[in-house]
Enzyme design. Structure first.
Site, mmCIF file in Angstrom:
data_model
loop_
_atom_site.group_PDB
_atom_site.id
_atom_site.type_symbol
_atom_site.label_atom_id
_atom_site.label_comp_id
_atom_site.label_asym_id
_atom_site.label_seq_id
_atom_site.Cartn_x
_atom_site.Cartn_y
_atom_site.Cartn_z
ATOM 1 C CB CYS A 2 48.721 27.753 -25.846
ATOM 2 S SG CYS A 2 49.131 26.045 -25.541
ATOM 3 N NE ARG A 27 44.678 31.098 -28.904
ATOM 4 C CZ ARG A 27 45.033 31.289 -30.176
ATOM 5 N NH1 ARG A 27 44.356 32.152 -30.903
ATOM 6 N NH2 ARG A 27 46.010 30.617 -30.709
ATOM 7 C CD1 TRP A 73 43.061 22.700 -25.006
ATOM 8 C CD2 TRP A 73 44.460 21.938 -26.572
ATOM 9 N NE1 TRP A 73 42.404 21.725 -25.710
ATOM 10 C CE2 TRP A 73 43.241 21.230 -26.674
ATOM 11 C CE3 TRP A 73 45.484 21.609 -27.454
ATOM 12 C CZ2 TRP A 73 43.023 20.245 -27.616
ATOM 13 C CZ3 TRP A 73 45.268 20.629 -28.396
ATOM 14 C CH2 TRP A 73 44.051 19.958 -28.474
ATOM 15 C CG ASN A 99 50.068 28.614 -29.353
ATOM 16 O OD1 ASN A 99 49.782 27.421 -29.343
ATOM 17 N ND2 ASN A 99 49.410 29.502 -30.082
ATOM 18 N N GLY A 100 52.313 25.922 -29.164
ATOM 19 C CA GLY A 100 52.776 25.060 -30.257
ATOM 20 C C GLY A 100 53.386 23.783 -29.701
ATOM 21 C CD GLU A 480 28.269 23.305 -38.869
ATOM 22 O OE1 GLU A 480 29.166 22.477 -39.134
ATOM 23 O OE2 GLU A 480 28.405 24.185 -38.003
ATOM 24 C CE LYS A 484 28.536 23.901 -34.622
ATOM 25 N NZ LYS A 484 29.450 24.473 -35.545
ATOM 26 C CD GLU A 487 31.289 22.184 -32.206
ATOM 27 O OE1 GLU A 487 32.494 22.309 -31.998
ATOM 28 O OE2 GLU A 487 30.717 22.724 -33.161
ATOM 29 C CG HIS A 503 23.237 1.291 -48.285
ATOM 30 N ND1 HIS A 503 23.071 0.215 -49.121
ATOM 31 C CD2 HIS A 503 22.648 2.344 -48.906
ATOM 32 C CE1 HIS A 503 22.447 0.603 -50.226
ATOM 33 N NE2 HIS A 503 22.172 1.891 -50.114
ATOM 34 C CE LYS A 602 35.884 30.331 -32.891
ATOM 35 N NZ LYS A 602 34.640 29.737 -33.437
#
Ligand code: M6R
Length: 607
Positions: A2, A27, A73, A99-100, A480, A484, A487, A503, A602
């Protein structure tokens, strides 16, 4: 996560709140809303993008010069108009954004329901509006204090009431909150870039604090009571840095900023002979010489930067080094003790799990070094030492320039420690310093090969699965590259050490399966090529990232993305650039929202 905005001043609040919310979009959110007070409290909110809220405000404008705003969010309750913030109490006299997560919300909801309260949303936040109203005895600060005393969890909570116009009260427990000080006007926001174009003077609200905001400024107090004397922080970021600067997406802009970022991260910190000067790293030579173990903790891309760091520290320092996902480490009862150094890596410096793991290591006696991009972030404030990455504001959810800066910062840290411990000799230090000094030009050069990366992206855009392999530092970069890609393109991808392929995962490689191999580590070259041959034998399509003078690679790979020759220790820095661009182009070809990928935020400020 949020985003929060607040405004008290002479101007109309709604446009300022809306503008701030747009700057907090990165965010991640699924609904947005604003409330103003003007004799009464008026709320407008809507599920979906901020444009829907803007349309609503166009058709039903809000007049008033004091207001709060929010991008939500979803955690408790689906994304919907009703669940969007702000939330009011039943009388409509009190309004909150939050927010939280309120962890004991179920029991609080039952308690309030038992007293006859009726709720209009499924959120934990609405309970806070009811609680503040219930506790109100003519003084908003006291009401907020007693409301949050009943709430467990993490929050930044912002409250207004029509009974005390001209004032906003906010409290912080874990979730971030800053105050922007203007001329005759005051702003509240989840982070500095949201209002950086309006003021450069900020107060950071710390955990456990309350702030009382009026147009004359802000007063910070402990939630528990007691005045706080907070120094004003002057931020000299260029506001332009927070704009797209002519690029189609923030992510592309941020990828292109990387030559400058490397220069900035190194700036004034490295002599030609490899002596590193790290301004906020305060440990003395004695500590540098004697600490016995290094812990790196982080999440996501920052964790992948830590994987590179582990290799750098292992090779240069020969110190036992663990790199741990913060969300695992915080519950793993790690064997951290005094005489250890923990490097907590976080772009935002606000990632809840990283903060928790960092705090745990500190409690156990470790020295804590924050490797972060955000000046004044919680991680930075809680650490003994800070190594700022200086990448500038990163807006795209997919981290690129912050990752690169994290790598550079870790080379600097290794040089700083290695010289003191006597394990990095003059020749090696100068070699690494020279390699680092070449990087801005190398990164710049790579950005000019975008067409080749685009062609490579076209060759994998329709794949179902993509695999990334590499060994040692190349494996760290492969991790990485894979993150990338997945996502932002939503294409399934996995990374693994090249030797691990046979394996298990090799069973998934069939005709035309794309396998991307990172091949900078010369000592392991032949070993990695063996894995590539296994892929080719099953009909897989090999895309290699290799040095420009690697003449053998064409024998093994169907397509090669070339990078400038570098010292192997520095290979990963250049190798990640084509992988970032590859992810970008695949996502763009697939038509996705690149800067705000679905389901992601974010800054992950809840556990
Ligand atoms: O702000 P942090 O560096 O602590 O964030 C950690 C991760 O959430 C972050 O790196 C995430 O994985 C990125 N979206 C990846 O691009």
């Amino acid at each position: 996560m949020c985003g929060i905005m607040g405004y008290v001043g002479p101007q109309q609040a709604a446009p300022i709140l809306l503008d701030g919310l747009r700057r907090l979009e990165y965010r991640g959110y699924d609904s947005a809303g604003v409330a103003v007070t003007n004799g009464k409290i008026d709320v407008r909110k809507a599920e979906g993008k901020i444009d829907r809220l803007a349309d609503l405000l166009e058709s039903e404008p809000l007049a008033g010069t004091i207001g709060i705003g929010h991008t939500r969010w979803a955690t408790h309750g689906e994304p919907s108009d009703l669940n969007a913030h702000p939330h009011t109490d039943p009388t409509g006299e009190f309004v909150v954004v939050h927010n939280g997560i309120i962890e004991n919300f179920q029991s609080l909801r039952e308690e309030l329901a038992g007293e006859g309260h009726v709720f209009t949303s499924e959120t934990d936040t609405e309970i806070l509006a009811h609680l503040v109203a219930r506790e109100y005895r003519g003084d908003l600060e006291s009401a907020v204090r007693s409301a949050v005393a009943k709430a467990e969890g993490a929050y930044a909570l912002v409250v207004m009431t029509k009974r005390e116009p001209g004032k906003i009260v906010a409290v912080r427990r874990i979730s971030p909150l800053v105050v922007g000080l203007g001329e005759g006007e005051t702003f509240l926001a989840s982070d500095i870039p949201a209002v950086l174009h309006r003021t450069r003077r900020f107060l950071i609200v710390e955990d456990g604090e309350m702030v009382i905001v009026t147009e004359a400024g802000a007063r910070i107090e402990e939630i528990a009571g007691g005045a706080v004397d907070r120094e004003v922080l002057y931020i000299d970021w260029d506001a332009e840095q927070a704009e797209k600067g002519g690029f189609e997406h923030y992510m592309l802009k941020e990828i292109h900023e990387q030559p400058a970022v490397v220069t900035e991260t190194l700036g004034g910190r490295l002599d030609e002979d490899g002596t590193a000067w790290l301004e906020d790293v305060h440990f003395d030579d004695d500590f540098a010489r004697n600490f016995s173990r290094l812990w790196i903790t982080a999440c996501g891309t920052a964790y992948h930067a830590g994987l590179v760091g582990k290799e750098i520290f292992r090779r240069l320092l020969r110190i036992p080094t663990n790199v741990e996902y913060a969300h695992e480490m915080r519950y793993a009862d790690p064997l951290v003790s005094s005489n250890h150094l923990t490097v907590a890596i976080s772009q935002s410096g606000e990632t809840a799990d990283t903060l928790a793991a960092a705090r745990l290591t500190k409690e156990r006696g470790s020295r804590l070094l924050a490797l972060t991009n955000v000046v004044g972030s919680t991680l930075a404030r809680e650490a003994d030492d800070i190594l700022y990455t200086r990448a500038g504001p990163e807006i795209s959810v997919a981290s690129t320039k912050a990752y690169l800066a994290m790598l550079i910062a870790q080379y600097l840290l290794a040089l700083r420690i290695g010289r003191v411990r006597g394990v990095v000799d003059e020749e090696l230090a100068a070699r690494v310093a020279h390699g680092l000094s070449l990087l801005p030009a190398h990164v710049e050069e790579l950005l000019h090969h975008d067409d080749e990366v685009l062609a490579a992206a076209e060759s994998i855009v329709d794949a179902d699965d993509v695999y990334f392999i590499g060994r040692g530092l190349d494996y760290a970069v492969a991790m990485e590259g894979s993150l990338k890609l997945k996502e932002i393109s939503y294409l399934h991808s996995e990374a693994m050490p090249a030797g691990e392929l046979k394996h298990g995962t090799l069973a998934l490689v069939t005709k035309d399966t794309p396998v991307i191999v990172v091949l900078t580590q010369q000592a392991l070259y032949d070993k990695t090529v063996s894995a590539v041959q296994e892929v080719k034998a099953r009909g897989g399509r090999v895309l290699a990232v290799a040095y420009e003078d690697d003449e053998q690679i064409h024998k093994f790979a169907h397509r090669v993305l070339r990078i400038p020759r570098a010292d192997d220790l520095l290979g990963p820095v250049a190798a990640v650039i084509p992988l970032q661009l590859l992810a970008y182009h695949v996502a763009r070809l697939r038509g996705h929202d690149i800067d705000q990928p679905r389901n992601l935020a974010k800054s992950v400020t809840v556990e």
